[in-house]
Design a protein around this motif. Structure first.
Motif, short mmCIF file in Angstrom:
data_model
loop_
_atom_site.label_atom_id
_atom_site.label_comp_id
_atom_site.label_asym_id
_atom_site.label_seq_id
_atom_site.Cartn_x
_atom_site.Cartn_y
_atom_site.Cartn_z
N ARG A 100 0.03 -15.66 -27.02
CA ARG A 100 0.81 -16.33 -25.97
C ARG A 100 0.02 -16.32 -24.66
NH1 ARG A 100 6.61 -14.40 -23.89
NH2 ARG A 100 6.92 -16.16 -22.49
N LEU A 101 -0.62 -15.20 -24.37
CA LEU A 101 -1.40 -15.08 -23.13
C LEU A 101 -2.59 -16.05 -23.17
CD1 LEU A 101 -1.47 -11.17 -22.74
CD2 LEU A 101 0.05 -12.81 -21.59
N ALA A 102 -3.28 -16.08 -24.35
CA ALA A 102 -4.46 -16.93 -24.48
C ALA A 102 -4.07 -18.40 -24.34
CB ALA A 102 -5.14 -16.67 -25.82
N TYR A 103 -2.92 -18.75 -24.93
CA TYR A 103 -2.47 -20.14 -24.88
C TYR A 103 -2.16 -20.54 -23.43
CZ TYR A 103 0.31 -24.31 -25.46
OH TYR A 103 0.80 -25.58 -25.33
N ALA A 104 -1.42 -19.68 -22.74
CA ALA A 104 -1.06 -19.97 -21.34
C ALA A 104 -2.33 -20.12 -20.51
CB ALA A 104 -0.18 -18.86 -20.80
N LEU A 105 -3.27 -19.21 -20.71
CA LEU A 105 -4.50 -19.25 -19.92
C LEU A 105 -5.24 -20.57 -20.16
CD1 LEU A 105 -6.31 -17.77 -17.94
CD2 LEU A 105 -7.51 -16.76 -19.88
N SER A 106 -5.32 -20.96 -21.42
CA SER A 106 -6.08 -22.18 -21.69
C SER A 106 -5.39 -23.39 -21.06
CB SER A 106 -6.29 -22.37 -23.20
OG SER A 106 -5.07 -22.71 -23.81
N ARG A 107 -4.06 -23.36 -21.03
CA ARG A 107 -3.32 -24.44 -20.38
C ARG A 107 -3.67 -24.54 -18.90
NH1 ARG A 107 2.18 -24.29 -19.44
NH2 ARG A 107 2.29 -22.21 -20.31
N PHE A 108 -3.69 -23.39 -18.23
CA PHE A 108 -3.98 -23.38 -16.77
C PHE A 108 -5.43 -23.78 -16.50
CE2 PHE A 108 -0.50 -20.00 -16.76
CZ PHE A 108 0.50 -20.94 -16.47
#
Ligand code: ATP
Ligand code: MG
Length: 420
Positions: free
Chosen positions: A406-414
């Protein structure tokens, strides 16, 4: 022979731990080796006599300051001439500073700028002190000397001026605040009537005192067990608001009741915030009036700032977000003040529960670093900081998720949003 105060025998303080300590004995014997007398004076003796904790040790002596310097240095101790013209030498033994002051007699008194001469007369030295409970001396063997017969007052817990209260206050108006401070710390029952009357009558003299001197006494007063009752009496004559600008005694009473319900130790700054209506716009004035340190001022300003987290009905994540950003202490301050200013009962279970959140939950560290942002595809530069901040806001709002994906996904989005 047992010493007495009038008919009341004075106990020996031979077993007091601070008297037996090497630092104390070394200083007293060094001065006595020159043929002078040296005794512990003031708060240490007073507190030991009533079984209260003793903080610092002050020594009074018949030796003049330069003699004190010579004798203690001869004994291998370090002496610093901290106020030699007023008779004070600081002796440092075992890393503990100890103030040694030559017996004095006032010739003229203008507040702190008293003109003094040295004397070898213990009674004269005692007479220039403020209250009968503050004029005890104790020698190296533990024998207590009470030249003005203050011991019965101490036993009865009466804070009484030495001599005529009007005269003593005119010599130094700080004694008004000291009267209330010592009453709050040590007295039982109502303040001494003569002292109260003189304090009220001469209250205008408080305006001439320096902020530093007011600060020291007011913070001590507020931290005292009976602060709220004494401040009520003071404010009955407008004395507290004269010093602080505003004095809301009802608010102080409420905070004190909440502290008692929580079995919390008194906290002078928090009590000041409650009493002096510390609100945005007021805190700068309080800083001036009491010459607060930057740290104290910042704490006061922060706790006075309303925040949606200071509400037991708000979602818990608001409180967690606040703790993460500002720390547990700041959270507790703000909650206690908001509770005080609310209409909730002083033993309200919801406020109590929310206030104890920092005991159940510790703020985690941000799980992403600048290197992670660059690894996710962003070149070094200001955009990295921007992504970090966006990520942090998201992470806090989502209640501190930990799942790696979840953290990795959010980071890649930003990161993506910042590259476009
Ligand atoms: P504590 O340090 O525990 O608060 P204390 O009695 O040692 O109590 P201090 O303010 O340290 O209080 O002062 C030491 C002593 O000096 C007092 O006990 C008192 O005898 C004398 N003293 C201090 N300030 C004044 C003053 N403004 N006027 C007259 N005497 C004073
Ligand atoms: Mg002291």
């Amino acid at each position: 022979m047992t010493a007495t105060s009038g008919d009341t025998p004075l106990p020996s303080l031979a077993d007091a731990p601070w008297l037996g300590r090497h630092a104390t004995q070394a200083v007293l014997s060094a001065i006595e080796s020159g043929g002078y007398a040296a005794r512990v004076v003031g708060g240490a003796v007073r507190n030991e006599l009533i079984g209260a904790p003793v903080k610092d040790i002050d020594v009074a002596t018949t030796a003049e300051p330069r003699e004190v310097m010579r004798l203690v240095e001869h004994a291998g101790l370090k002496a610093v001439p901290t106020g030699i013209e007023h008779g004070t030498v600081t002796v440092i033994t075992d890393h503990t500073p100890l103030e040694v002051t030559t017996l004095r007699r006032d010739i003229e008194t203008f507040g702190r700028h008293a003109r003094v001469t040295f004397t070898t007369d213990w009674v004269e030295d005692a007479r220039r002190r403020d209250f009968t409970i503050n004029a005890f001396y104790c020698d190296r063997t533990g024998a207590v000397h009470d030249p003005l017969g203050g011991y019965p007052d101490l036993l009865a817990r009466v804070v009484r001026f030495i001599g005529d209260p009007h005269d003593r206050i005119r010599e130094d108006y700080l004694r008004i605040l000291r009267f209330f401070r010592f009453t709050a710390e040590y007295a039982r029952g109502a303040p001494d009537a003569a002292g109260l009357e003189a304090s009220v009558e001469l209250a205008a003299g408080l305006s001439g005192l320096s902020a530093e001197r007011i600060r020291a006494e007011m913070l001590r007063l507020l931290a005292a067990p009976r602060a709220v009752d004494v401040v009520d009496v003071m404010e009955g004559a407008g004395l507290a608001s004269r010093v602080l600008g505003i004095a809301e005694t009802g608010t102080l009473r409420r905070l004190t009741a909440i502290e008692a319900a929580l079995a919390r130790e008194p906290d002078a700054l928090l009590r000041l915030a409650a009493l002096a209506a510390a609100r945005p716009g007021r805190t700068l004035e309080l800083r001036e009036k009491l010459r607060l340190s930057s740290a104290e001022y910042e704490r006061l300003a922060r706790m006075a700032l309303p925040d949606k987290a200071f509400d037991p009905e708000a979602p818990e994540r608001e409180a967690k977000a606040f703790i993460y950003r500002h720390g547990s202490e700041t959270f507790r301050d703000g909650m206690l003040l908001a509770w005080t200013n609310s209409s909730a009962p002083t033993d309200d279970a919801r406020w109590r529960e929310r206030l104890s959140l920092p005991e159940r939950w510790t703020a985690p560290a941000l799980p992403v670093r600048g290197a992670d942002v660059m690894e996710a595809g962003l070149a070094a530069g200001p955009a990295v900081g921007r992504v970090m901040r966006t990520f942090e806001d998201w992470w806090i709002a989502e209640d501190f998720p930990t799942e790696h994906l979840r953290l990795a996904y959010a980071l890649s989005r930003f990161v993506k949003a910042n590259r476009d």
